[in-house]
Design an enzyme around this catalytic site. Structure first.
Site, PDB file in Angstrom:
ATOM      1  N   SER A 133       0.814  -1.206   0.000  1.00  0.00           N
ATOM      2  CA  SER A 133       0.000   0.000   0.000  1.00  0.00           C
ATOM      3  C   SER A 133       0.856   1.268   0.000  1.00  0.00           C
ATOM      4  O   SER A 133       1.729   1.406  -0.847  1.00  0.00           O
ATOM      5  CB  SER A 133      -0.949  -0.077   1.197  1.00  0.00           C
ATOM      6  N   HIS A 186      -7.667  -5.738  -0.346  1.00  0.00           N
ATOM      7  CA  HIS A 186      -6.425  -5.008  -0.100  1.00  0.00           C
ATOM      8  C   HIS A 186      -5.759  -5.587   1.151  1.00  0.00           C
ATOM      9  O   HIS A 186      -6.256  -5.392   2.265  1.00  0.00           O
ATOM     10  CB  HIS A 186      -6.844  -3.546   0.139  1.00  0.00           C
TER      11      HIS A 186
END
Ligand code: GCU
Length: 422
Positions: free
Chosen positions: A262, A403
């Protein structure tokens, strides 16, 4: 009715016109009328065609790098090395005896200010220099594993000693274990070096703390417009850790793999572009300002990221809010800066905020540079189906799910590293 037909005809002609503009032309989305044209990797700003590694390295790479540095991540305005190394812990009997655990403070000082980076290192318990994954963690070294000997870092501002805080810190011990596959990493012959990214620069819109303030000129209170935001500071931190790893006899400094998830995946790409000592880079679900093409404007956009995280990039990057097309680069060029070293881009199917297809396309476009080096890049033209990895010099997979970082991701990174190191 006639009006409607005329309108559709105008739209159709508009799209045809855009499609005729260049050879790297892409449509962002089936239902989207926005087309974009990627800046060309292999044509220099002065229009020269690049076809050899020498031409790439001698000027095209530099002009792209300097553009990213001054307009996106921000330059580092000086130099600072650690002055002291403090070994806090060394245990040859960690993880049930299969690993060595070492914890080390790197101490940076300037005037009255100091920054302490506390590294947690696990290495296979072997008498050889190990290749390692070097990665920031989000929630403290003790969140990476349940090992009770991991020291809990307390920043100066956070020196709360009351029982409640102690308890909440203890509760995080091993809290992020599922993201680290530590046993797999060690069993496969790799080490892990990790540190809380807040040690280098706390992740908040405040430039009075962290490493920035140690490199200010007299009277300066925040970085200049082309100077480092937090991502650039975190990337700088990776390089300082590399300085230390080069002195560590248990680690092979020629086999240090940067990994990041990320915002830390964005950081890993920028650190890998900046420092050629890293021999491989892995960005997991890095999205906007990481691997994803900004011009697609799908998922998170430059305006979103600069509004929600105003401290991540150089102030100059804010000039490109709602103005992606005036950037002279796009994120495929960031990946290209890592060539010819192997680079891995990973997406997750439910992570639309990070624009998986945009991450894939950037990896695909970056492959052109690898071709110049006589290497195979990603080796596919279309976004592959989920859980189908490709491991050329550019690696890619689209993992099914959200994610995150999972065992599946780590399995691919280990296979990829084995392929290129052994
Ligand atoms: C937010 C941000 C992303 C970033 C992510 C993370 O979602 O918008 O750009 O990648 O946080 O770092 O967790």
């Amino acid at each position: 009715m006639v009006k409607k037909i005329l309108l559709s005809l105008t739209c159709f002609i508009f799209i045809l016109k855009l499609s005729a503009q260049g050879n790297i032309e892409n449509k962002a989305n089936e239902n989207d009328l926005i087309s974009y044209k990627l800046p060309k990797l292999l044509i220099s700003n002065s229009g020269k065609k690049i076809s050899t590694p020498r031409e790439w390295e001698n000027f095209r790479r530099e002009e792209i790098y300097s553009y990213f540095a001054n307009n996106i991540y921000g330059i580092v305005p000086g130099e600072l090395n650690f002055q002291e190394v403090e070994v806090l812990d060394f245990d040859k009997n960690a993880l049930g005896g299969k690993a060595i655990r070492k914890q080390v403070n790197l101490i940076f000082k300037k005037g009255k200010k100091s920054v302490i980076m506390t590294l947690l290192i696990y290495l296979p318990n072997k008498k050889i220099k190990s290749p390692v994954f070097l990665a920031y963690n989000f929630e403290g070294n003790h969140s990476v594993n349940n090992d009770p000997s991991i020291i809990i870092y307390r920043s100066k501002e956070n020196e709360l000693t009351d029982e409640k805080h102690e308890e909440s810190r203890e509760n995080k011990r091993g809290g992020r274990e599922s993201r680290w596959a530590l046993n797999k990493i060690i069993d496969s012959g790799y080490g892990l070096v990790t540190i809380d990214y807040n040690n280098v620069d706390p992740d908040k819109n405040d430039f009075s703390d962290g490493i920035h303030s140690l490199l200010y000129n007299f009277g300066q209170i925040k970085p200049a417009k082309n100077e480092w935001g937090s991502i650039s500071a975190w990337a700088w931190g990776m390089s300082r850790i590399m300085d230390y790893l080069e002195t560590e006899e248990l680690i092979d400094p020629k086999k240090v793999i940067l990994f990041g998830h990320s915002r830390l995946g964005k950081t890993a790409l920028w650190a890998g572009a900046t420092d050629l000592r890293f021999s491989m880079v892995i960005s997991n679900n890095s999205g906007c300002g990481g691997a994803a093409i900004s011009r697609r404007r799908i998922g998170e956009k430059i305006l979103d990221i600069n509004t929600n995280f105003p401290h991540w990039f150089a102030k100059n990057f804010h000039n490109f809010n709602e103005n992606e097309s005036s950037l002279k680069v796009d994120q495929h060029m960031l990946i290209a800066l890592i060539a010819p070293r192997p680079v891995y881009v990973a997406s997750a199917s439910d992570d639309s905020w990070a624009d998986p297809e945009g991450e894939f396309l950037a990896a695909k476009e970056a492959s052109l540079i690898y071709n110049i080096y006589g290497k195979k890049g990603i080796g596919i033209d279309k976004l592959p189906s989920t859980n189908t990895p490709f491991h050329g010099s550019v690696g890619y997979h689209l993992r099914e799910g959200k994610h995150d970082v999972t065992d599946f991701d780590w399995e691919q990174y280990i296979i990829f590293a084995n392929k290129h190191f052994r």
